[in-house]
Design a protein around this motif. Structure first.
Motif, PDB file in Angstrom:
ATOM      1  N   SER A  61       0.876  -1.163   0.000  1.00 36.30           N
ATOM      2  CA  SER A  61       0.000   0.000   0.000  1.00 36.30           C
ATOM      3  C   SER A  61       0.913   1.212   0.000  1.00 36.30           C
ATOM      4  O   SER A  61       2.128   1.093   0.139  1.00 36.30           O
ATOM      5  CB  SER A  61      -0.883  -0.004   1.241  1.00 36.30           C
ATOM      6  OG  SER A  61      -0.077   0.227   2.376  1.00 36.30           O
TER       7      SER A  61
ATOM      8  N   SER B 182      -0.367  -1.933  -7.129  1.00 34.12           N
ATOM      9  CA  SER B 182      -0.457  -1.709  -5.677  1.00 34.12           C
ATOM     10  C   SER B 182      -1.884  -1.333  -5.308  1.00 34.12           C
ATOM     11  O   SER B 182      -2.677  -0.919  -6.159  1.00 34.12           O
ATOM     12  CB  SER B 182       0.480  -0.548  -5.294  1.00 34.12           C
ATOM     13  OG  SER B 182       0.298  -0.192  -3.947  1.00 34.12           O
ATOM     14  N   SER B 183      -2.196  -1.470  -4.029  1.00 38.44           N
ATOM     15  CA  SER B 183      -3.448  -0.869  -3.562  1.00 38.44           C
ATOM     16  C   SER B 183      -3.076   0.434  -2.853  1.00 38.44           C
ATOM     17  O   SER B 183      -1.905   0.674  -2.572  1.00 38.44           O
ATOM     18  CB  SER B 183      -4.193  -1.826  -2.629  1.00 38.44           C
ATOM     19  OG  SER B 183      -3.377  -2.135  -1.539  1.00 38.44           O
TER      20      SER B 183
ATOM     21  N   TYR C  22      -4.752   1.581   0.166  1.00 39.96           N
ATOM     22  CA  TYR C  22      -4.817   1.230   1.596  1.00 39.96           C
ATOM     23  C   TYR C  22      -4.431  -0.242   1.800  1.00 39.96           C
ATOM     24  O   TYR C  22      -4.620  -1.067   0.906  1.00 39.96           O
ATOM     25  CB  TYR C  22      -6.258   1.396   2.115  1.00 39.96           C
ATOM     26  CG  TYR C  22      -6.672   2.804   2.467  1.00 39.96           C
ATOM     27  CD1 TYR C  22      -6.351   3.883   1.664  1.00 39.96           C
ATOM     28  CD2 TYR C  22      -7.413   3.047   3.623  1.00 39.96           C
ATOM     29  CE1 TYR C  22      -6.749   5.173   1.987  1.00 39.96           C
ATOM     30  CE2 TYR C  22      -7.822   4.330   3.959  1.00 39.96           C
ATOM     31  CZ  TYR C  22      -7.485   5.386   3.137  1.00 39.96           C
ATOM     32  OH  TYR C  22      -7.885   6.650   3.456  1.00 39.96           O
ATOM     33  N   SER C  23      -3.961  -0.558   3.007  1.00 40.04           N
ATOM     34  CA  SER C  23      -3.730  -1.970   3.335  1.00 40.04           C
ATOM     35  C   SER C  23      -4.692  -2.452   4.409  1.00 40.04           C
ATOM     36  O   SER C  23      -4.689  -3.625   4.771  1.00 40.04           O
ATOM     37  CB  SER C  23      -2.295  -2.169   3.837  1.00 40.04           C
ATOM     38  OG  SER C  23      -2.168  -1.663   5.153  1.00 40.04           O
TER      39      SER C  23
ATOM     40  N   GLU D 210      -3.586   5.327   8.121  1.00 42.70           N
ATOM     41  CA  GLU D 210      -4.907   4.902   7.643  1.00 42.70           C
ATOM     42  C   GLU D 210      -5.982   5.016   8.716  1.00 42.70           C
ATOM     43  O   GLU D 210      -7.143   5.285   8.411  1.00 42.70           O
ATOM     44  CB  GLU D 210      -4.841   3.467   7.078  1.00 42.70           C
ATOM     45  CG  GLU D 210      -4.142   3.449   5.732  1.00 42.70           C
ATOM     46  CD  GLU D 210      -3.978   2.054   5.132  1.00 42.70           C
ATOM     47  OE1 GLU D 210      -4.825   1.183   5.376  1.00 42.70           O
ATOM     48  OE2 GLU D 210      -2.975   1.862   4.397  1.00 42.70           O
TER      49      GLU D 210
END
Ligand code: SAH
Ligand code: SF4
Length: 342
Positions: free
Chosen positions: A4, A57-58, A60-61, A134
């Motif tokens: 992320s 990629s994202s 957020y994780s 986050e």
């Protein structure tokens, strides 16, 4: 592997996503600070680029597993990390409408304070900067712009100081959320080397120390951290912090019925605070099932406050918030304890 980008600065985003120009990294960083949760939200990136980034990629994780709202307006989020662990994060709104994010820095906590729910979980692991950032962003997406952040959720911040520094750099960046250092507070159980490290190497943020009691023997029982961090040395570290940064520290005390509220306890707090520039924040103990403590009575708390004031010590009583959802001080982690996970 954590994939992320919320824990990265603009240049790091440019490198990680192999972007062709560094202004793209700044654009993406800004989008995240403004609440974008996916690359599709970032409408000034070309469609082709968005498709490529989504594959790489994202953003957020973590994800919100559960949202609980107390009638007093407190919101608690249970957040699932990429490895299936959970942390909790709380939004507190004060009487003037100012909003504060209370974030976790570890899954669980290894400090084993006798009166705290999180301590029952034991240590899980340190959070990465992105996992802390986050929490703030999830709350901001729910509740609108936040005013303050306090590292007072689950875990001992001084044992994860590098991730906290990175979090502060990200949230404080002028290109992003631009949160001022005056709006950031770290609360420690009293890890002396961490206090010196923060004083010497920054950032200069507000510091709170969970004193609880100024009686060494009682504090050893309630907070085992005292064994390696004795009270007189802790007092010197607090004094040093204020001298070095010009910032007045807060001493927190969770008050338990017939444990740390009598006249002797008050006099010990007064003696500890004499000669250092501190303010007391008293927190009536919030119930945690299966722990052998009781809430203090109103008279007990008032009597202690009066005695502190007579002794020349300024003290405020923290308003109870978020108790119906297990979101008050010391209650975080209840749902995990029931699930057997942290
Ligand atoms: N781990 C850090 C920060 C999180 S705890 C620390 O200990 O400082 C936040 C505050 O809640 C601390 O001051 C802690 O002493 C207090 N606390 C812990 N359990 C509590 C409970 N059951 N009721 C009221 N306050 C509690
Ligand atoms: Fe950890 Fe703070 Fe709870 Fe102590 S009071 S167990 S340091 S979270």
């Amino acid at each position: 592997m954590l994939s992320s980008i919320t824990g990265l600065l603009p240049q790091e985003i440019t490198e990680k996503l192999e972007l062709d120009a560094s202004f793209r990294g700044r654009q993406i960083f800004k989008w995240i600070a403004q609440g974008a949760e996916t690359f599709d939200d970032m409408t000034n990136l070309s469609k082709d680029l968005r498709i490529r980034l989504k594959e790489a990629s994202s953003v957020y994780s973590t994800r919100i597993k559960q949202t609980l709202t107390d009638p007093d307006g407190t919101i608690k989020l249970q957040i699932e990390l990429h490895d299936g662990r959970f942390v909790e994060t709380v939004l507190l709104t004060d009487a003037d409408g100012r909003k504060t994010a209370c974030v976790s820095c570890q899954a669980g906590c290894g400090m084993n304070c006798a009166f705290c729910q999180t301590g029952r979980l034991g240590f899980g692991r340190n959070l990465e900067a992105g996992e802390i950032v986050e929490q703030f962003l999830h709350l901001e997406r729910k509740a609108g712009k936040l005013d303050n952040i306090v590292f007072m959720g689950m875990g001992e911040p001084m044992l994860n100081l590098d991730a906290i520094r990175k979090t502060i750099e990200i949230l404080g960046s002028e290109n992003g959320r631009n949160l001022s250092k005056r709006r950031i507070t770290l609360s420690t159980s009293g890890i002396i080397p961490g206090i010196y490290d923060l004083a010497d190497n920054g950032p200069a943020i507000r510091l709170a120390v969970s004193l609880t009691t100024a009686n060494e023997e009682l504090r050893k029982q309630l907070m085992p951290v005292t064994k390696a961090n004795p009270l007189q040395d802790l007092r010197k570290a607090i004094k040093y912090y204020t001298e070095k940064t010009g910032i007045r520290c807060t001493l927190e005390a969770a008050l338990m019925h017939n444990v740390n509220t009598n006249d002797q306890a008050a006099d010990e707090l007064i003696a500890f605070a004499r000669g250092i520039d501190v303010h007391f924040n008293l927190i009536p103990w919030n119930p945690v099932e299966s722990l052998p403590f009781k809430e203090p009575s109103r008279q007990e708390v008032n009597h202690l406050m009066e005695r502190l004031e007579k002794g020349g010590i300024s003290a405020t009583l923290r308003t109870r918030r978020g108790r119906s959802i297990g979101g008050a001080c010391g209650q975080l982690g209840k749902s995990q304890a029931e699930d057997g996970k942290n």
